[in-house]
Motif scaffolding. Structure first.
Motif, PDB file in Angstrom:
ATOM      1  N   ARG A  12       0.848  -1.196   0.000  1.00 17.73           N
ATOM      2  CA  ARG A  12       0.000   0.000   0.000  1.00 17.73           C
ATOM      3  C   ARG A  12       0.876   1.235   0.000  1.00 17.73           C
ATOM      4  NH1 ARG A  12      -3.528   0.391   4.858  1.00 17.73           N
ATOM      5  NH2 ARG A  12      -4.249   2.217   3.728  1.00 17.73           N
ATOM      6  N   GLN A  44      -7.712   8.586  -0.477  1.00 19.00           N
ATOM      7  CA  GLN A  44      -7.274   7.935   0.762  1.00 19.00           C
ATOM      8  C   GLN A  44      -5.967   8.519   1.287  1.00 19.00           C
ATOM      9  OE1 GLN A  44      -7.286   3.846  -0.574  1.00 19.00           O
ATOM     10  NE2 GLN A  44      -9.379   3.501   0.144  1.00 19.00           N
ATOM     11  N   ASP A 584     -10.426  -4.707   2.441  1.00 16.41           N
ATOM     12  CA  ASP A 584      -9.532  -5.615   3.163  1.00 16.41           C
ATOM     13  C   ASP A 584      -9.939  -5.719   4.628  1.00 16.41           C
ATOM     14  OD1 ASP A 584      -8.543  -3.382   4.521  1.00 16.41           O
ATOM     15  OD2 ASP A 584      -6.703  -3.258   3.335  1.00 16.41           O
ATOM     16  N   GLY A 585      -9.157  -6.485   5.386  1.00 22.92           N
ATOM     17  CA  GLY A 585      -9.480  -6.728   6.786  1.00 22.92           C
ATOM     18  C   GLY A 585      -9.437  -5.492   7.654  1.00 22.92           C
ATOM     19  N   ASN A 586      -8.772  -4.441   7.188  1.00 25.93           N
ATOM     20  CA  ASN A 586      -8.704  -3.181   7.928  1.00 25.93           C
ATOM     21  C   ASN A 586      -9.808  -2.202   7.510  1.00 25.93           C
ATOM     22  OD1 ASN A 586      -6.327  -3.873   9.405  1.00 25.93           O
ATOM     23  ND2 ASN A 586      -5.121  -3.476   7.547  1.00 25.93           N
ATOM     24  N   GLY A 587     -10.671  -2.649   6.611  1.00 21.78           N
ATOM     25  CA  GLY A 587     -11.755  -1.790   6.167  1.00 21.78           C
ATOM     26  C   GLY A 587     -11.377  -0.842   5.058  1.00 21.78           C
ATOM     27  N   VAL A 588     -10.204  -1.017   4.438  1.00 19.09           N
ATOM     28  CA  VAL A 588      -9.755  -0.147   3.351  1.00 19.09           C
ATOM     29  C   VAL A 588     -10.351  -0.636   2.039  1.00 19.09           C
ATOM     30  CG1 VAL A 588      -7.775   0.760   2.085  1.00 19.09           C
ATOM     31  CG2 VAL A 588      -7.624   0.402   4.558  1.00 19.09           C
TER      32      VAL A 588
END
Length: 593
Positions: A12, A44, A584-588
């Motif tokens: 990222r 972002q 993704d798992g982090n909400g991104v």
């Protein structure tokens, strides 16, 4: 200005420590090559200003703001009441030529122009529509701008935002549920299930729901009848929300919605079903405009989102009025080309709300001229001066049409790297021949800096005098529906005339009997052509417009005329944009443009 690169860390992009809004122009370095950031990556990587600070700088008090998290908020009635006697700023409408696969960038230009105004020391507030999930997951994309001319938080705005779309959907479908329940519970009003004119709605492209049958499965499940779904943004409830002055006006308009006819031909309205109060309750917060910001911290008010090809295509009257009170300039847009959104902005929204624009900006691209000139989408990057000359007639039509409303017109050429000096020379010659000022816009790549030339051209025109005083709609209220449609068809589309199907003639008779003959008209037609045939590009001639049906939007206060084969529930393309969107798992979120 920081132009530091952003290097990939763990797959990222890492944030630049100097990044503040669009004060940093980031790029990604991967394997030694510089790559362009996508819209969502730019968004972002931006550092947003708390919405309370944006509001404070606008003079909005704490008790007038209703935050939805840190970076978006609604404003309440206290603000409207306090500013009701405050003088208005100048209204700038941004519209465009007919859209093409090449892209025109109308919303991007609107946002970039607002940012540019700030850079030249002007107090501007942007007023935009909210995106619909249909295009977001379909093919067109969102409505938050692009590149370095975006409104933020982009992901929230393009998805659920503050829940306005859901509230509108729920209010519409509550009315439909109460209608079916009334018939199931004895049908005291004598409603003819064959003559129900309202449909359910959904804020998603779903062609399978266009025509359905409800009430199957026996007596306990209601009265079997034909029904269907339209997309939420085409619903009358959406139009009502966008045109209502306040909650009282909202509730009255909701009660005025024509839902059906009885067996003896009498109209049935939402108020007859006692649905208007509950519908208004569902919309009590949705009627309040939403406050967000651009990449450069320019305030933006986003509210309402009707499509201009199947509805009236403008953000809410409340949002526009508020932006006029809060800023010296309100920059707003109308959907699709000027033949749709701008015409309805002038003839419906301005007429109903008593608004008058000071200037109209027509957005166009050299690539779109080439497409209108017959060049395939795959070959638009190659120089083709002759195709530009052939296709630029579409721009001429839109400029001439906007001049008919009595206000100044400015052309904004959304510049692409592939545009050549020879092609731009054709644009210069064309604008000189029309005696219309123009400016090259590079807001996608440069943000507000790329729109300074456009901002200066506009302000030099509208700051000298009151340029709104010459504004007038293109037809008056006293004309018949047929005369209004004929005026739009000839003056705006360039048609030779209008033909009506038998179904349309029958609908006209019923609308006249209900007193709708003096209302403005909202023509639903393809956005891709000045005609009602999407294949006729450029500036077609020698055609007629076919009206296949009409519907009285009694609560909204206009008559909808359906031209050609336009549909009110779009379908998804073969490869919908939704296939590329992920989280993704982090909400991104990724893949959102």
């Amino acid at each position: 200005m920081c132009y530091n690169v952003i290097k990939f860390e763990a797959g990222r992009p890492a944030l630049c420590s100097e990044m503040e809004g669009a004060q940093c122009r980031p790029a990604i370095i991967m394997r030694g090559e510089e790559l362009m950031l996508s819209d969502i990556e730019i968004a972002q990587n931006a550092k947003l200003i708390p919405i309370a600070k944006i509001a404070q700088d606008l003079g909005i008090r704490e008790e007038e703001l209703e935050p939805y998290g840190r970076y978006k908020a609604k404003v309440n009635e206290e603000l409207f009441n306090r500013l009701k006697d405050h003088p208005d700023g100048k209204l700038i409408l941004v519209t465009a030529i007919n859209p093409t696969p090449a892209g025109e960038g109308k919303t991007t230009t609107s946002v970039g122009l607002g940012q540019a105004m700030k850079k030249i020391g002007k107090n501007a507030v942007i007023a935009l529509r909210e995106p619909s999930l249909g295009p977001v997951f379909g093919i067109k994309g969102g409505a938050a701008g692009g590149g370095y001319a975006q409104v933020l938080p982009m992901e929230d705005i393009n998805l659920h935002f503050t829940g306005d779309m859901h509230a509108i959907t729920s209010a519409n479908n509550l009315l439909c549920a109460m209608l079916d329940n009334h018939m199931h519970q004895g049908n005291a009003l004598g409603i003819d299930q064959r003559r129900i004119v309202i449909k359910r709605c959904l804020d998603m492209n779903d062609r399978a729901l266009r025509n359905i049958v409800v009430g199957l499965g026996g007596k306990i499940n209601g009265i079997p009848r034909e029904d269907g779904f339209i997309i939420t943004v085409a619903s009358e409830v959406m139009a009502i929300l966008c045109l209502a002055k306040d909650r009282d006006d909202l509730k009255k308009r909701l009660g005025d919605i024509l839902v059906a006819y009885t067996y003896d031909g009498k109209p049935v309205y939402a108020r007859d079903l006692q649905a208007d109060g509950a519908m208004a309750a569902l919309l009590k917060d949705a009627i309040n405009p939403n406050l967000v910001q651009t990449l450069e911290g320019t305030p933006a008010i986003m509210h309402g989102g009707p499509f201009a090809n199947i509805a009236h295509g403008c953000n809410s009257v409340r949002a526009t009025r508020l932006a006029l009170k809060l800023g010296d300039y309100c920059i707003t847009e109308a959907g699709f080309g000027s033949d749709l959104g701008a015409e309805k902005f002038m003839d419906i929204k301005c007429r109903m709300a008593g608004l008058a624009p000071s200037c109209v900006v027509v957005v166009a691209t050299v690539r779109a001229f080439k497409y209108n000139g017959g060049v395939p989408k795959t070959e638009l990057s190659a120089e083709n001066v002759e195709a530009v000359k052939k296709g630029i007639v579409n721009l001429k039509a839109h400029v001439e049409n906007m001049h008919k409303y009595g206000v100044p017109v400015v052309v904004a050429i959304n510049r692409f790297p592939s545009d050549t000096e020879n092609e731009l020379a054709v644009v210069d010659e064309c604008c000189r021949e029309m005696n219309v000022p123009y400016a090259l816009s590079e807001v996608f790549a440069k943000g507000g800096e790329g729109g300074i030339a456009l901002a200066k051209v506009i302000t030099e025109i509208i700051d000298k005098e009151d340029t709104s005083k010459g504004f007038a709609p293109i037809y008056n209220d006293e004309l018949t529906i047929e005369e209004k449609i004929g005026t739009i068809a000839k003056e705006i589309y360039g048609a030779d005339g209008v033909t009506y199907t038998n179904a349309a003639k029958k609908a006209l008779k019923e609308i006249r009997e209900l007193g709708g003959d003096k209302m403005p008209v909202c023509i639903a037609k393809t956005q891709y052509s000045l005609s009602d045939n999407a294949a006729l590009l450029g500036r077609p001639s020698g055609f007629t417009i076919t009206i296949r049906d009409l519907r009285l939007s009694n609560g909204a206060g206009f008559v909808v005329a359906y031209a050609g084969d336009i549909m009110t529930m779009p379908g998804l393309p073969k490869a919908p944009a939704a296939q590329k969107i992920d989280v993704d798992g982090n909400g991104v979120i990724s893949g959102l443009f």
